[in-house]
Design a protein around this motif. Structure first.
Motif, PDB file in Angstrom:
ATOM      1  N   ALA A 194       0.826  -1.216   0.000  1.00 58.12           N
ATOM      2  CA  ALA A 194       0.000   0.000   0.000  1.00 58.12           C
ATOM      3  C   ALA A 194       0.858   1.263   0.000  1.00 58.12           C
ATOM      4  CB  ALA A 194      -0.925   0.005   1.212  1.00 58.12           C
ATOM      5  N   ARG A 195       2.101   1.154   0.478  1.00 59.94           N
ATOM      6  CA  ARG A 195       2.989   2.324   0.530  1.00 59.94           C
ATOM      7  C   ARG A 195       3.590   2.660  -0.825  1.00 59.94           C
ATOM      8  NH1 ARG A 195       8.119   0.783  -0.115  1.00 59.94           N
ATOM      9  NH2 ARG A 195       8.721  -1.361   0.365  1.00 59.94           N
ATOM     10  N   LEU A 196       3.452   1.748  -1.816  1.00 57.86           N
ATOM     11  CA  LEU A 196       4.119   1.940  -3.100  1.00 57.86           C
ATOM     12  C   LEU A 196       3.373   2.945  -3.967  1.00 57.86           C
ATOM     13  CD1 LEU A 196       4.819  -1.823  -3.891  1.00 57.86           C
ATOM     14  CD2 LEU A 196       6.455  -0.158  -2.989  1.00 57.86           C
ATOM     15  N   PRO A 197       4.099   3.755  -4.744  1.00 59.20           N
ATOM     16  CA  PRO A 197       3.429   4.662  -5.683  1.00 59.20           C
ATOM     17  C   PRO A 197       2.605   3.869  -6.690  1.00 59.20           C
ATOM     18  CG  PRO A 197       5.776   5.179  -5.482  1.00 59.20           C
ATOM     19  CD  PRO A 197       5.568   3.872  -4.779  1.00 59.20           C
ATOM     20  N   ARG A 198       1.443   4.402  -7.026  1.00 57.11           N
ATOM     21  CA  ARG A 198       0.569   3.715  -7.968  1.00 57.11           C
ATOM     22  C   ARG A 198       0.101   4.691  -9.041  1.00 57.11           C
ATOM     23  NH1 ARG A 198      -4.246   1.901  -3.943  1.00 57.11           N
ATOM     24  NH2 ARG A 198      -2.460   0.779  -3.098  1.00 57.11           N
ATOM     25  N   PRO A 199      -0.403   4.197 -10.160  1.00 58.23           N
ATOM     26  CA  PRO A 199      -0.852   5.097 -11.232  1.00 58.23           C
ATOM     27  C   PRO A 199      -1.871   6.114 -10.727  1.00 58.23           C
ATOM     28  CG  PRO A 199      -0.810   2.827 -11.988  1.00 58.23           C
ATOM     29  CD  PRO A 199      -0.571   2.773 -10.519  1.00 58.23           C
ATOM     30  N   ALA A 200      -1.693   7.344 -11.166  1.00 56.30           N
ATOM     31  CA  ALA A 200      -2.535   8.440 -10.660  1.00 56.30           C
ATOM     32  C   ALA A 200      -3.598   8.883 -11.644  1.00 56.30           C
ATOM     33  CB  ALA A 200      -1.653   9.634 -10.290  1.00 56.30           C
ATOM     34  N   ASP A 201      -3.453   8.518 -12.934  1.00 56.48           N
ATOM     35  CA  ASP A 201      -4.443   8.960 -13.911  1.00 56.48           C
ATOM     36  C   ASP A 201      -4.529   7.924 -15.027  1.00 56.48           C
ATOM     37  OD1 ASP A 201      -2.194   9.345 -15.556  1.00 56.48           O
ATOM     38  OD2 ASP A 201      -2.072  11.472 -15.031  1.00 56.48           O
ATOM     39  N   GLY A 202      -5.384   8.216 -15.991  1.00 58.39           N
ATOM     40  CA  GLY A 202      -5.608   7.274 -17.075  1.00 58.39           C
ATOM     41  C   GLY A 202      -4.366   6.971 -17.883  1.00 58.39           C
ATOM     42  N   LYS A 203      -3.533   7.988 -18.118  1.00 59.48           N
ATOM     43  CA  LYS A 203      -2.308   7.770 -18.886  1.00 59.48           C
ATOM     44  C   LYS A 203      -1.375   6.802 -18.168  1.00 59.48           C
ATOM     45  CE  LYS A 203       1.595  10.264 -20.938  1.00 59.48           C
ATOM     46  NZ  LYS A 203       2.249  11.586 -21.126  1.00 59.48           N
ATOM     47  N   GLU A 204      -1.246   6.983 -16.854  1.00 61.01           N
ATOM     48  CA  GLU A 204      -0.373   6.081 -16.090  1.00 61.01           C
ATOM     49  C   GLU A 204      -0.992   4.693 -15.962  1.00 61.01           C
ATOM     50  OE1 GLU A 204       0.690   7.895 -12.389  1.00 61.01           O
ATOM     51  OE2 GLU A 204       1.887   9.470 -13.347  1.00 61.01           O
ATOM     52  N   LEU A 205      -2.313   4.627 -15.873  1.00 56.20           N
ATOM     53  CA  LEU A 205      -2.972   3.319 -15.853  1.00 56.20           C
ATOM     54  C   LEU A 205      -2.709   2.571 -17.152  1.00 56.20           C
ATOM     55  CD1 LEU A 205      -6.465   4.066 -14.234  1.00 56.20           C
ATOM     56  CD2 LEU A 205      -4.704   2.526 -13.325  1.00 56.20           C
ATOM     57  N   ARG A 206      -2.803   3.278 -18.258  1.00 54.95           N
ATOM     58  CA  ARG A 206      -2.559   2.649 -19.562  1.00 54.95           C
ATOM     59  C   ARG A 206      -1.146   2.083 -19.639  1.00 54.95           C
ATOM     60  NH1 ARG A 206      -1.118   3.322 -24.999  1.00 54.95           N
ATOM     61  NH2 ARG A 206      -2.825   3.023 -26.511  1.00 54.95           N
ATOM     62  N   ALA A 207      -0.175   2.866 -19.203  1.00 54.06           N
ATOM     63  CA  ALA A 207       1.221   2.409 -19.212  1.00 54.06           C
ATOM     64  C   ALA A 207       1.406   1.207 -18.291  1.00 54.06           C
ATOM     65  CB  ALA A 207       2.145   3.551 -18.793  1.00 54.06           C
ATOM     66  N   ALA A 208       0.710   1.218 -17.148  1.00 57.17           N
ATOM     67  CA  ALA A 208       0.818   0.102 -16.202  1.00 57.17           C
ATOM     68  C   ALA A 208       0.234  -1.176 -16.790  1.00 57.17           C
ATOM     69  CB  ALA A 208       0.123   0.453 -14.893  1.00 57.17           C
ATOM     70  N   VAL A 209      -0.855  -1.047 -17.534  1.00 54.90           N
ATOM     71  CA  VAL A 209      -1.458  -2.223 -18.175  1.00 54.90           C
ATOM     72  C   VAL A 209      -0.497  -2.830 -19.185  1.00 54.90           C
ATOM     73  CG1 VAL A 209      -3.314  -3.006 -19.699  1.00 54.90           C
ATOM     74  CG2 VAL A 209      -3.825  -1.467 -17.804  1.00 54.90           C
ATOM     75  N   LEU A 210       0.104  -2.005 -20.021  1.00 56.91           N
ATOM     76  CA  LEU A 210       1.047  -2.518 -21.017  1.00 56.91           C
ATOM     77  C   LEU A 210       2.271  -3.154 -20.363  1.00 56.91           C
ATOM     78  CD1 LEU A 210       0.889   0.306 -23.709  1.00 56.91           C
ATOM     79  CD2 LEU A 210       0.023  -2.034 -23.910  1.00 56.91           C
ATOM     80  N   ALA A 211       2.763  -2.531 -19.288  1.00 57.79           N
ATOM     81  CA  ALA A 211       3.910  -3.102 -18.577  1.00 57.79           C
ATOM     82  C   ALA A 211       3.556  -4.457 -17.985  1.00 57.79           C
ATOM     83  CB  ALA A 211       4.376  -2.146 -17.483  1.00 57.79           C
ATOM     84  N   LEU A 212       2.357  -4.562 -17.418  1.00 59.46           N
ATOM     85  CA  LEU A 212       1.916  -5.827 -16.825  1.00 59.46           C
ATOM     86  C   LEU A 212       1.810  -6.908 -17.887  1.00 59.46           C
ATOM     87  CD1 LEU A 212       0.644  -7.106 -14.122  1.00 59.46           C
ATOM     88  CD2 LEU A 212      -1.531  -6.731 -15.286  1.00 59.46           C
ATOM     89  N   LEU A 213       1.093  -6.625 -18.952  1.00 58.76           N
ATOM     90  CA  LEU A 213       0.810  -7.642 -19.966  1.00 58.76           C
ATOM     91  C   LEU A 213       2.044  -8.064 -20.743  1.00 58.76           C
ATOM     92  CD1 LEU A 213      -2.594  -6.242 -21.165  1.00 58.76           C
ATOM     93  CD2 LEU A 213      -2.219  -8.483 -20.170  1.00 58.76           C
ATOM     94  N   SER A 214       3.078  -7.229 -20.758  1.00 61.48           N
ATOM     95  CA  SER A 214       4.307  -7.592 -21.459  1.00 61.48           C
ATOM     96  C   SER A 214       5.362  -8.164 -20.522  1.00 61.48           C
ATOM     97  CB  SER A 214       4.875  -6.372 -22.192  1.00 61.48           C
ATOM     98  OG  SER A 214       5.219  -5.352 -21.266  1.00 61.48           O
ATOM     99  N   SER A 215       5.086  -8.227 -19.230  1.00 61.44           N
ATOM    100  CA  SER A 215       6.055  -8.805 -18.293  1.00 61.44           C
ATOM    101  C   SER A 215       6.129 -10.316 -18.517  1.00 61.44           C
ATOM    102  CB  SER A 215       5.652  -8.493 -16.852  1.00 61.44           C
ATOM    103  OG  SER A 215       4.439  -9.144 -16.520  1.00 61.44           O
ATOM    104  N   PRO A 216       7.278 -10.941 -18.282  1.00 59.35           N
ATOM    105  CA  PRO A 216       7.429 -12.367 -18.602  1.00 59.35           C
ATOM    106  C   PRO A 216       6.365 -13.263 -17.976  1.00 59.35           C
ATOM    107  CG  PRO A 216       9.569 -11.402 -18.183  1.00 59.35           C
ATOM    108  CD  PRO A 216       8.559 -10.339 -17.852  1.00 59.35           C
ATOM    109  N   ASN A 217       5.984 -13.002 -16.737  1.00 59.80           N
ATOM    110  CA  ASN A 217       5.000 -13.875 -16.103  1.00 59.80           C
ATOM    111  C   ASN A 217       3.600 -13.693 -16.649  1.00 59.80           C
ATOM    112  OD1 ASN A 217       6.673 -15.346 -14.430  1.00 59.80           O
ATOM    113  ND2 ASN A 217       6.555 -13.875 -12.756  1.00 59.80           N
TER     114      ASN A 217
END
Length: 761
Positions: free
Chosen positions: A417-440
């Motif tokens: 919960a202490r970790l920085p998290r996406p703050a807006d739609g642009k950051e959410l979009r980037a987080a989705v792409l990072a997640l889906l392209s991660s090896p796991n």
């Protein structure tokens, strides 16, 4: 291993007979080199009333190894029997080569998962290939025809040079052996984590089908019945392989153990399968045992121990590839594609004729006696005289000390919960792409495409679906579904809850296909039992899995324990892999995961909370592991399963996908890409878009409902008390989270499907 003044054996070597051992009590023996502890060696001497012969020492060393005897885990595994739920479907449970369940219409299904971890690190191709071969032989030994395999895999960091050595070899070994056998690979997992560097986990599952009357067990009954060894000839490969490699801490600084890895021949195994099944159907077999870890030592001692008498074996009659092998080496060899059958004297000729038809070498090597001893002879001299129970079933049992590690509290207190998290739609979009392209979280098609998933023509669901599904009766459509799961990150945070979560996810995956979960097999992969922290993790995971199986009504039918999974002092994450088998009355009513038709209504079943401990997001965005894993409510899981099964059976759901690693957004993306259809999603009023998309709360699933079924579906959910929220519609060519971001499927697919080929292609 022989002492002075023994009788001459082959090549002029002294032969250490039982009589010679009795006369030479002070002869030094290499018990430590063979993996025995001093007190274990002393116990062998106490049992025999003398020192063991070299051949006896070889047998006790492999059969009392951790891999074969479960000496550190037995006290905890008892819970699976003590807490087992009543199940009318269970036909054969723990203790046999594989569990058997009744799936209706006179059919029975047997399934089991086992490990081949250390051999697969030493020699990736052969280690993985012979892992498949060994688990397939367990299934045919029960009397069943193998119909499918699965492969839960764990590797080190995806970008580590050694992972590039190990993974391609393992995948090629699994595909090469399974494809040659003509068995579809219908599922599994591929997980990357640096904790598995130097110690990958290569688990293999096989499922087989038979009629109830075809079940066979491993026992040598009937005085005078013949013991027949058939299959490949015995060689020097694999001597002490699986049993010794899997029973000690792996040290990369030690000399290579490559010679201890078995070499497989899938074409020989295919002949062995057909030969064995024909002998079964002809009624020629009284008892049977496959030769896997510990080879002839295991087959002879277990058959004799489980039978009603003793056994006499002539090692001279064992067909050899290497004539220089000593009795000890013949007994320890783990050469592949071999089985041992017990056959009545009047049926031996017919059995041998079937073997000849299939070009399978077969030799009578002994017979069942009216005594209680296992006696093995070499050149007419007795080199083994033991009570087989002391070898096979009465080995050491340890209550290893265990303690919650001192770092556990700090690990759980490190809340993401202490970790920085996406703050807006642009950051959410980037987080989705990072997640889906991660090896796991990336697509594993580069791996699964190397396996034949549809051979035999009865596969109806295969990767990347939630569970694999096989049709077992063409007329009625009767089928079974299987899924394997295990999140080592969750188990590191809380091994009790981690084991429960592994069961919950596998149960949910099976239910998502429309099949009713029936039974469980497990492969428990942990560090050294001599480490109190690793032993605590193991004890807690066993307790958690036993409690969860009892609550869900899914008995553990068998499985495997793999300990010493560590390099030096660094253990792998505690990784309980759980396989769940379910039954479906008609595979035509199965539920796939793909969004296929525009206008389908997308519903989210279950409750979403802020749960990020051990999550994929925390790993991908921050390289973080800490906090507590998601809460698991098994009654909610049971209810969710009932909803998914009913929706499948009654035609209310066009698609379903469980929500687990990566949260809702991972599930949405996978369903969109699987069907080639986009989705418009609305974040519920008052919900945090980040939590809504990335939380890994359990007991949830995504379903696509045709508009004509919406009222019936929502009424069913309401009547059963299942939260069901309409969150969107299948539409267009993008994953569009309204008010936040839109991702064209082309961009999503490029991110999701390019990672693994770029790493390993």
């Amino acid at each position: 291993m022989s002492g002075e003044n023994g009788k001459n054996g082959k090549n002029g070597r002294n032969l250490d007979t039982v009589e010679h051992a009795a006369r030479t009590p002070d002869t030094e023996q290499p018990w430590a080199e063979l993996g025995l502890k001093r007190d274990e060696y002393d116990r062998v001497r106490e049992i025999l009333g003398r020192r063991p012969t070299g051949a006896e020492l070889a047998m006790y060393s492999v059969m009392w190894s951790e891999h074969c005897s479960y000496k550190s885990s037995k006290v905890h595994l008892k819970q699976f029997g003590d807490k087992a739920p009543h199940s009318d479907a269970l036909l054969v449970g723990i203790g046999e080569q594989a569990g058997v369940v009744d799936v209706g219409q006179g059919y029975a299904v047997t399934f089991k998962v086992e490990s081949h971890n250390h051999p697969s690190y030493v020699e990736p191709y052969q280690g993985a290939a012979t892992g498949i071969g060994g688990i397939v032989r367990d299934i045919i030994a029960m009397g069943a025809r193998p119909v499918a395999v699965m492969d839960p895999l764990r590797f080190g960091a995806a970008d580590h040079p050694d992972t590039k050595r190990v993974l391609p070899g393992v995948v090629a070994g699994i595909g090469g052996y399974g494809n040659c056998l003509g068995l579809p690979n219908i599922g599994g997992e591929v997980v990357f984590d640096s904790c598995y560097q130097g110690n990958p986990l290569v688990n293999a599952l096989c499922v087989g089908v038979m009629k109830h009357e075809d079940i066979h067990l491993a026992k040598a009954a009937g005085t005078g019945n013949k013991v027949i060894l058939y299959g490949a000839r015995t060689g020097g490969d694999g001597i002490g392989g699986a049993s010794i490699l899997a029973s000690e801490t792996f040290d990369s600084e030690k000399p290579s153990k490559r010679p201890a890895v078995q070499v497989g021949d899938p074409f020989q195994e295919k002949l062995l399968i057909e030969c064995t099944l024909e002998a079964f159907h002809a009624g020629l077999v009284t008892g049977i045992q496959d030769l896997g870890a510990a080879g002839l030592s295991c087959a002879t001692s277990e058959l004799a121990s489980n039978g009603s008498g003793g056994m006499r074996v002539e090692l001279d009659d064992v067909p050899l590839r290497d004539s220089s092998l000593s009795p000890e080496e013949i007994l320890m060899s783990e050469s592949q594609e071999r089985m041992c059958a017990v056959v009545e004297p009047g049926k031996v000729a017919d059995f041998l004729a079937i073997c000849e038809k299939w070009e399978v070498t077969a030799t009578v090597i002994g017979e069942v006696t009216d005594g209680e001893r296992l006696e093995i002879y070499w050149h007419g001299e007795r080199v083994v005289d033991v009570d087989p129970r002391t070898v096979a079933h009465e080995g050491p049992v340890y209550e290893r000390p265990y303690a919650r590690p001192g770092w556990q509290d700090a690990l759980q207190a490190d809340d993401p919960a202490r970790l920085p998290r996406p703050a807006d739609g642009k950051e959410l979009r980037a987080a989705v792409l990072a997640l889906l392209s991660s090896p796991n979280q990336a697509a594993k098609s580069w791996i699964t495409d190397q396996y034949d998933r549809y051979v035999l023509g009865d596969t109806v669901l295969a990767p990347p679906e939630d569970g694999g599904m096989i049709r077992i009766d063409a007329e009625t459509g009767l089928g079974v579904a299987l899924a394997t799961d295990g999140n080592g990150r969750y188990a590191k945070l809380d091994p009790y809850e981690g084991a429960r979560l592994a069961l919950a996810e596998a149960y949910r995956n099976v239910a998502a296909t429309g099949a009713r979960p029936l039974a469980v097999t497990d492969c428990l992969n942990f560090g050294s039992p001599e480490d109190p922290a690793a032993m605590w993790q193991f004890a807690e995971a066993c307790r958690g899995l036993a409690d969860a199986c009892h609550q869900l009504g899914t008995p553990v039918t068998g499985g495997n324990v793999s300990l010493y999974n560590q390099t030096g002092e660094a253990a792998v994450h505690p990784t309980p892999v759980v396989g769940v088998l379910g039954v479906i009355d008609d595979v035509a009513r199965r539920t796939p995961m793909a969004f296929r038709d525009e206008g389908q209504l997308i519903y989210l079943l279950g409750d979403t909370a802020e749960e990020f401990g051990g999550s994929a997001w925390s790993q991908v965005a921050h390289g973080h592991l800490g906090g507590t894993p998601p809460r698991v409510d098994l009654e909610r899981e049971r209810l969710l399963g009932e909803i998914l099964i009913a929706a499948s059976r009654d035609g209310m759901a066009d698609a379903a996908h469980d929500i687990s690693d990566g949260g809702l957004v991972q599930a949405l993306a996978e369903s969109c890409l699987r069907g080639g259809k986009g989705a418009r999603i609305v974040v519920p009023d008052g919900a945090d878009p980040f939590v809504f998309l990335f939380s890994e709360s359990q007991g949830r699933a995504l379903v696509a409902i045709p508009r004509s079924e919406e009222v019936r579906f929502t009424d069913m959910c309401a009547a059963r008390g299942m939260p069901a929220a309409r969150i969107g519609v299948v539409d267009g060519g993008s994953l569009d989270v309204q008010g936040q971001f839109a991702l064209p499927l082309s961009e999503l697919r490029a991110a999701h499907e390019s990672t693994i080929p770029e790493l390993f292609g």
